[in-house]
Structures are given as structure tokens and as C-alpha cells.
Motif scaffolding. Structure first.
Motif, mmCIF file in Angstrom:
data_model
loop_
_atom_site.group_PDB
_atom_site.id
_atom_site.type_symbol
_atom_site.label_atom_id
_atom_site.label_comp_id
_atom_site.label_asym_id
_atom_site.label_seq_id
_atom_site.Cartn_x
_atom_site.Cartn_y
_atom_site.Cartn_z
ATOM 1 N N MET A 12 0.862 -1.194 0.000
ATOM 2 C CA MET A 12 0.000 0.000 0.000
ATOM 3 C C MET A 12 0.900 1.246 0.000
ATOM 4 O O MET A 12 1.080 1.932 1.012
ATOM 5 N N SER A 13 1.450 1.525 -1.175
ATOM 6 C CA SER A 13 2.448 2.588 -1.309
ATOM 7 C C SER A 13 2.438 3.090 -2.748
ATOM 8 O O SER A 13 2.216 2.308 -3.680
ATOM 9 N N ASP A 14 2.742 4.391 -2.915
ATOM 10 C CA ASP A 14 2.904 4.924 -4.269
ATOM 11 C C ASP A 14 4.021 4.184 -5.019
ATOM 12 O O ASP A 14 4.013 4.106 -6.244
ATOM 13 N N ASP A 15 4.968 3.643 -4.254
ATOM 14 C CA ASP A 15 6.110 2.937 -4.858
ATOM 15 C C ASP A 15 5.860 1.433 -4.934
ATOM 16 O O ASP A 15 6.786 0.625 -4.794
ATOM 17 N N PHE A 16 4.600 1.032 -5.175
ATOM 18 C CA PHE A 16 4.306 -0.412 -5.132
ATOM 19 C C PHE A 16 5.085 -1.195 -6.182
ATOM 20 O O PHE A 16 5.515 -2.325 -5.931
ATOM 21 N N VAL A 17 5.316 -0.585 -7.358
ATOM 22 C CA VAL A 17 6.068 -1.304 -8.399
ATOM 23 C C VAL A 17 7.502 -1.564 -7.933
ATOM 24 O O VAL A 17 8.016 -2.691 -8.035
ATOM 25 N N GLY A 18 8.124 -0.537 -7.385
ATOM 26 C CA GLY A 18 9.498 -0.689 -6.912
ATOM 27 C C GLY A 18 9.612 -1.717 -5.799
ATOM 28 O O GLY A 18 10.562 -2.506 -5.751
ATOM 29 N N ILE A 19 8.635 -1.720 -4.890
ATOM 30 C CA ILE A 19 8.685 -2.669 -3.760
ATOM 31 C C ILE A 19 8.510 -4.098 -4.276
ATOM 32 O O ILE A 19 9.218 -5.022 -3.851
ATOM 33 N N ILE A 20 7.581 -4.296 -5.209
ATOM 34 C CA ILE A 20 7.374 -5.655 -5.751
ATOM 35 C C ILE A 20 8.629 -6.129 -6.485
ATOM 36 O O ILE A 20 9.139 -7.228 -6.234
ATOM 37 N N SER B 13 -1.363 2.874 -2.851
ATOM 38 C CA SER B 13 -1.156 4.312 -2.731
ATOM 39 C C SER B 13 -0.749 4.633 -1.298
ATOM 40 O O SER B 13 -1.200 3.973 -0.351
ATOM 41 N N ASP B 14 0.077 5.685 -1.156
ATOM 42 C CA ASP B 14 0.402 6.151 0.198
ATOM 43 C C ASP B 14 -0.871 6.563 0.940
ATOM 44 O O ASP B 14 -0.921 6.528 2.167
ATOM 45 N N ASP B 15 -1.890 6.961 0.185
ATOM 46 C CA ASP B 15 -3.153 7.422 0.790
ATOM 47 C C ASP B 15 -4.176 6.285 0.877
ATOM 48 O O ASP B 15 -5.374 6.503 0.742
ATOM 49 N N PHE B 16 -3.720 5.063 1.134
ATOM 50 C CA PHE B 16 -4.655 3.932 1.121
ATOM 51 C C PHE B 16 -5.741 4.072 2.179
ATOM 52 O O PHE B 16 -6.889 3.703 1.932
ATOM 53 N N VAL B 17 -5.398 4.638 3.332
ATOM 54 C CA VAL B 17 -6.417 4.788 4.389
ATOM 55 C C VAL B 17 -7.510 5.748 3.920
ATOM 56 O O VAL B 17 -8.713 5.454 4.040
ATOM 57 N N GLY B 18 -7.108 6.866 3.345
ATOM 58 C CA GLY B 18 -8.084 7.851 2.858
ATOM 59 C C GLY B 18 -8.967 7.282 1.754
ATOM 60 O O GLY B 18 -10.181 7.533 1.732
ATOM 61 N N ILE B 19 -8.371 6.510 0.854
ATOM 62 C CA ILE B 19 -9.152 5.932 -0.252
ATOM 63 C C ILE B 19 -10.161 4.909 0.279
ATOM 64 O O ILE B 19 -11.325 4.886 -0.138
ATOM 65 N N ILE B 20 -9.727 4.076 1.222
ATOM 66 C CA ILE B 20 -10.645 3.072 1.779
ATOM 67 C C ILE B 20 -11.796 3.766 2.516
ATOM 68 O O ILE B 20 -12.969 3.468 2.285
ATOM 69 N N HIS B 69 -4.243 2.228 -8.729
ATOM 70 C CA HIS B 69 -4.271 0.763 -8.868
ATOM 71 C C HIS B 69 -4.877 0.194 -7.581
ATOM 72 O O HIS B 69 -4.365 0.401 -6.487
ATOM 73 N N CYS B 70 -5.974 -0.507 -7.727
ATOM 74 C CA CYS B 70 -6.779 -0.876 -6.575
ATOM 75 C C CYS B 70 -7.292 -2.302 -6.766
ATOM 76 O O CYS B 70 -7.878 -2.622 -7.804
ATOM 77 N N VAL B 71 -7.057 -3.146 -5.777
ATOM 78 C CA VAL B 71 -7.463 -4.549 -5.862
ATOM 79 C C VAL B 71 -8.460 -4.871 -4.760
ATOM 80 O O VAL B 71 -8.274 -4.458 -3.607
#
Lengths: 204, 204
Positions: A12-20, B13-20, B69-71
Motif C-alpha cells: 500500500m504505497s505509491d512505490d508499489f512497483v518498486g517494492i514488488i 497508494s500512500d493514501d490507502f487509508v483515505g481511499i478506503i 491501482h486498486c485490488v
């Protein structure tokens, strides 16, 4: 037999591609034993049933170690009659044989969890076990829940699944034992769906 | 009968809490029909089986509409013999009765997908259907795959699951029909695990 998993990693990060991408090397030790293919939804891991959970543990731990909230979700299967046999899945290490009494299956599974490596990464997990093609599937499920209650990582029963909490090493070992020892013998079709969460801001 | 889902939403996203949190209101139209409870790993949705997939569709669409990107990942179940009956799950609308011939089940399911609302949100999805407590579970699965191949959203068969691609309205309708019409009658125990992905940078 055919065994494997469709797994997905969700940082759950803007950098999800880099982390994966940065975590993929954690799967390198398993590349000789397993076939690994990726598309836009999941990564397929095909290999011996006892290799699947250590591989998923190491992949998830690599992605989680930086502190990002990171979830691994997987559909795991063995013995599906619709899948072709594959030599890479040969070996049924860890799958409890038909003639092992239930009490021994439980004690062997508990021993495997006790002896699992500790990773230092706390996780919450939940999973459902599906012994298929059997008319007494709930018996295996209840036996598995009894094992989990003594495993040291049991959190609670939820609707449709069981929730675990503890070190990733113990948690993945417990789910792996559920898959290997409680779904039925190597001739049976067993599926399991798994969610493992690290670094959640709402974890209690 | 008891039916419901354990669902999780993963905004990368860094804002995952806000989006949820910002997407939760999409579940408001279902709160009268369903019981909804959340912990750190998933949200429990308990209610009539035909309400589960529209609720998940709307929740996922609300989170995805900003382009992140949301799953959505879910474990869905009906008729588990280990769960108590719950009046909120009353009604078996949409579950195919025992005496409906397979050809009619397929044509009714195809009609439901054709008539599903279009959301404008493209998604990729994959899911596995588990008809439990039956010794001929593969027959239901193969019939379901035949239906999916004609549904207009079939992408391909993968190991352990079937992959769909298309508008979220049609895709959630197709998975809902798989759950309602192909797992067995209202007396059977049927589980399904589902992954739906929107806005993936690696989607083809």
C-alpha cells in the motif's frame, strides 16, 4: 500431482512497483524447485507442496521489511483433477499419509510450527481450507482448527476463515501445515485461500 | 442459510487509508440488507447471496475511480454447515434450483450478465469456485467454465482459477452468476475466492 499457488503482493504505497520488483529476488532460492510466471493479476508458483509456503513467506517478508503496509493474497491448490501432472511437483513431502492417525497429524503439525524459523516480522493472517471432492469435508476442517488452536498463533475463528497472528515464520508454517496435513492425502484435491498482512495501521 | 464474504480492498497508494475510508459510503445502499463488520484484515459482509457481488462491485468502483491501482480480494461463502442460520441471509434469489437443467442455468446466467449495468470501469479479475461436500465437484466447475466462455468477459483459463476482463459491471455479474448458479443448490456449501484489479500499470 500438480501443486502450486496464484499469489499477489499488495504494497500500500505509491512505490508499489518498486517494492514488488525489489522483493522478487527473495524467490531466487526457489527457482530451481518451482516454475514462476507473472501476469498483471498474479504470480503463478508451481512446485512441490512443501516449498510453496516458505517461498511466499520470504517474498512477503522482503516486501514488508521496510515498514510499508503490505498484503500477500494467494490461492493455493494441490491434486486438482483438472490439472496435468507435472514432474516439477513430484514429491509429496509433508502431506500426511492416509494411515496417519489424527492425533499424530496434529502433533507432527505442532512440531513443525515450533521448529519453524523466526523472521522477526509480525503478521496477521487469515485463511480458508477447502478439501474438495469429499462428502465429509467438515471433519478435516474441524481437525485443522483444533490444531491451529494449539499452534501458538491462533487469533480467532471468523466467519468463513480462521485468523492467525504472530511471527511470519510461525504463521506461514501453521498455514502450510493446514494445507499439507489436513486437507486429505496426496490423491485428494485440496485448495486454500490465504491473506497475510504486515504493518497494518489498524492492527491491534 | 448463512452467506457472506470476507473482503479486503488494497489501494496501492500512500493514501490507502483515505481511499478506503472515502469508499465506504458506496456500501451504504446495502446496509439495510447486510451486516458489515471490519477488522485489520478484512470486512465481513453478511447478507443475501445476490447482494454480495453488487456491494463489492460498488465498493471497488468507488475506490478505483480516481485512477489508483486498486485490488479487491474476497472469500465468499454460502451454506457452510459450520455457520449458524441468520435471518439477514434469508432469500435464495438467484440460486439455481435443483431441477433447473444445466442448459437453462447457462442461458439464465448469460442473460444476467448481458443485463448487468455498465460502470465504465475496466477491470481484470480471477476467481476459483469451490463446490464443497460433493463427490462430483468438477462437473459444476466445468459447466461454470462453459458459461464463462460465452459471457463476453472470459479472458483465459489459468492454473487454479479463471481470469476475466471487461467492464466491472459485467465482470462482477459473471462472478456472481458463477456463485449463484453453478456451485449447487441452496442446501449446498459453496465457496469462491475472488481477486479484482483496476488501473494496473501492467494490464495489457
Amino acid at each position: 500431482m500438480f501443486s502450486g499457488a496464484q499469489l499477489s503482493l499488495y504494497p500500500m504505497s505509491d512505490d508499489f512497483v518498486g517494492i514488488i520488483i525489489g522483493s522478487l529476488s527473495a524467490l531466487d532460492p526457489y527457482r530451481d524447485a518451482c516454475r514462476i510466471e507473472t501476469d498483471d493479476v498474479s504470480t503463478l508458483l508451481v512446485g512441490p507442496p512443501d516449498q510453496l509456503f516458505p517461498a511466499m513467506r520470504d517474498f512477503h517478508a522482503a516486501a514488508s521489511q521496510g515498514g510499508v503496509h503490505c498484503v500477500l493474497s494467494a490461492t493455493v491448490s494441490r491434486g486438482c483433477p483438472g490439472e496435468p501432472d507435472d514432474p516439477i511437483c513430484a514429491g509429496t513431502d509433508g502431506i500426511a499419509a492416509d494411515d496417519v492417525p489424527l492425533a499424530d497429524r496434529v502433533s507432527n503439525a505442532l512440531k513443525a510450527v515450533r521448529e519453524a524459523p523466526i523472521t522477526g516480522q509480525p503478521v496477521a493472517a487469515q485463511f480458508s481450507l477447502y478439501p474438495l471432492g469429499a462428502d465429509r469435508h467438515m471433519g478435516e476442517i474441524y481437525a485443522c482448527i483444533d490444531f491451529l488452536k494449539g499452534s501458538g498463533v491462533f487469533d480467532r475463528s471468523k466467519h468463513f476463515c480462521t485468523k492467525l497472528r504472530g511471527d511470519a515464520g510461525s504463521v506461514f508454517a501453521a498455514v502450510g501445515q493446514a494445507f499439507l496435513a489436513f486437507g486429505g492425502t496426496a490423491e485428494r484435491h485440496v485448495a486454500l485461500d490465504l491473506t497475510v498482512s504486515a504493518n497494518s495501521p489498524s492492527a491491534t
